[in-house]
Write an enzyme that holds these catalytic residues in place. Structure first.
Site, mmCIF file in Angstrom:
data_model
loop_
_atom_site.group_PDB
_atom_site.id
_atom_site.type_symbol
_atom_site.label_atom_id
_atom_site.label_comp_id
_atom_site.label_asym_id
_atom_site.label_seq_id
_atom_site.Cartn_x
_atom_site.Cartn_y
_atom_site.Cartn_z
ATOM 1 N N GLU A 101 0.855 -1.197 0.000
ATOM 2 C CA GLU A 101 0.000 0.000 0.000
ATOM 3 C C GLU A 101 0.885 1.238 0.000
ATOM 4 O O GLU A 101 1.871 1.304 0.739
ATOM 5 C CB GLU A 101 -0.914 -0.001 1.244
ATOM 6 C CG GLU A 101 -1.785 1.227 1.391
ATOM 7 C CD GLU A 101 -2.703 1.440 0.195
ATOM 8 O OE1 GLU A 101 -2.497 2.460 -0.505
ATOM 9 O OE2 GLU A 101 -3.587 0.594 -0.055
ATOM 10 N N ASP A 105 5.261 0.962 -4.960
ATOM 11 C CA ASP A 105 4.515 0.524 -6.128
ATOM 12 C C ASP A 105 4.559 -0.998 -6.223
ATOM 13 O O ASP A 105 5.641 -1.596 -6.201
ATOM 14 C CB ASP A 105 5.136 1.160 -7.369
ATOM 15 C CG ASP A 105 4.390 0.827 -8.659
ATOM 16 O OD1 ASP A 105 3.405 0.080 -8.609
ATOM 17 O OD2 ASP A 105 4.816 1.324 -9.714
ATOM 18 N N ASP A 132 -8.705 0.973 -7.007
ATOM 19 C CA ASP A 132 -9.217 2.229 -7.546
ATOM 20 C C ASP A 132 -9.919 1.955 -8.875
ATOM 21 O O ASP A 132 -9.310 1.428 -9.808
ATOM 22 C CB ASP A 132 -8.052 3.200 -7.753
ATOM 23 C CG ASP A 132 -8.512 4.621 -8.022
ATOM 24 O OD1 ASP A 132 -9.597 4.804 -8.616
ATOM 25 O OD2 ASP A 132 -7.791 5.560 -7.623
ATOM 26 N N LYS A 143 -13.959 7.212 -14.629
ATOM 27 C CA LYS A 143 -14.119 7.918 -15.898
ATOM 28 C C LYS A 143 -13.509 7.084 -17.023
ATOM 29 O O LYS A 143 -12.408 6.555 -16.894
ATOM 30 C CB LYS A 143 -13.451 9.284 -15.833
ATOM 31 C CG LYS A 143 -14.119 10.245 -14.852
ATOM 32 C CD LYS A 143 -13.438 11.598 -14.854
ATOM 33 C CE LYS A 143 -14.123 12.537 -13.877
ATOM 34 N NZ LYS A 143 -13.468 13.877 -13.843
ATOM 35 N N THR A 165 -15.340 -5.096 5.265
ATOM 36 C CA THR A 165 -14.669 -3.901 5.770
ATOM 37 C C THR A 165 -15.657 -2.752 5.949
ATOM 38 O O THR A 165 -16.795 -2.790 5.459
ATOM 39 C CB THR A 165 -13.566 -3.449 4.797
ATOM 40 O OG1 THR A 165 -14.178 -3.048 3.560
ATOM 41 C CG2 THR A 165 -12.580 -4.569 4.532
ATOM 42 N N PHE A 175 -15.433 0.084 4.542
ATOM 43 C CA PHE A 175 -15.667 0.601 3.199
ATOM 44 C C PHE A 175 -16.822 -0.133 2.536
ATOM 45 O O PHE A 175 -17.731 0.482 1.969
ATOM 46 C CB PHE A 175 -14.393 0.441 2.373
ATOM 47 C CG PHE A 175 -14.564 0.757 0.916
ATOM 48 C CD1 PHE A 175 -14.464 2.061 0.463
ATOM 49 C CD2 PHE A 175 -14.821 -0.250 -0.001
ATOM 50 C CE1 PHE A 175 -14.622 2.352 -0.886
ATOM 51 C CE2 PHE A 175 -14.977 0.035 -1.348
ATOM 52 C CZ PHE A 175 -14.876 1.341 -1.785
#
Length: 230
Positions: A86, A113, A136, A140, A209, A211
């Site tokens: 992370e 990364d 993520d 768009k 979680t 989230f």
């Protein structure tokens, strides 16, 4: 290094870096706990048995956020070793604090990364499971090329997974779930455990979680994918 190569190194990333500023208590936790739990790619290829001081199945979670799922799974599965990756430092600090406070000994962390981690630090055929929960979505359309789960990413990841190992993904964006399914389904070394183009119900071993709970309250559906390396 010529200008073209330098540009490539700058643009090939699996994430967009968010704020790395830390509050005082987070900075204190990072300074104190990172040496105990943190790993760095500059140290080269790891030997999992040396990192964890034992032999055990190795699980990699990519993009653990605040670490709720990771520490929960590690606590419930003391017979497995877990590595989390992370780049969001406040999330890393949250996990550091929980792991130390709960005395969870089977977790290590990279804050770099994941592409660099895979290239430099994770041995081939070492992972029994890879977890990618709610990456993520880059919702768009013009940003879809930035999504993590693509063929080029699989080319780096799959050699690290043992035969019989599993790749478990989850997302609450339907079009990303469909993209994940397309990418994974055409990979000949992967077999969908739910059958062709099938999604699985949330397995009990994937923690719910905060989230995801928030998403459920908002009426968001979640899609889980489980593939085996054959």
């Amino acid at each position: 290094m010529n200008e073209t190569n330098e540009k490539k190194l700058r643009t090939i990333r699996s994430f967009t870096l968010r704020s790395r500023q830390l509050k005082n208590n987070d900075q204190k936790a990072y300074d104190e706990y990172w040496p105990q739990i943190g790993l760095k790619t500059k140290d080269g290829m790891i030997h999992p048995s040396e990192v964890f001081q034992r032999e055990a199945p190795l699980v990699l979670e990519i993009g653990f956020g605040r670490g709720d799922a990771l520490w929960t799974m590690a606590e419930k599965n003391p017979d497995k070793n877990f590595i989390g990756v992370e780049v969001y430092l406040p999330g890393v600090c949250k996990l550091l604090k929980v792991v130390v406070q709960k005395k969870i000994e089977n977790v290590r962390i990279y804050s770099e990364d994941v592409l660099e981690v895979l290239d430099r630090s994770i041995p081939d055929n070492s992972l029994c499971e890879v977890l990618i929960f709610f990456p993520d979505p880059w919702h768009k359309k013009r940003h879809h090329k930035r999504r993590l789960v693509q063929a080029s990413f699989l080319n780096k990841l799959l050699p690290k997974i043992k035969q019989g190992g599993h790749l478990h993904l989850a997302t609450d964006w339907e079009d990303y779930a469909e993209q994940m399914m397309r990418v994974l389904s055409v990979e000949p070394s992967l077999q969908n455990k739910a059958g062709a183009e099938g999604f699985i119900p949330r397995p009990e071993n994937r923690p719910l979680t905060k989230f995801e709970q928030r998403g459920q309250r908002l009426g968001h559906e979640v899609w889980d994918l489980l593939f085996e390396k054959i």
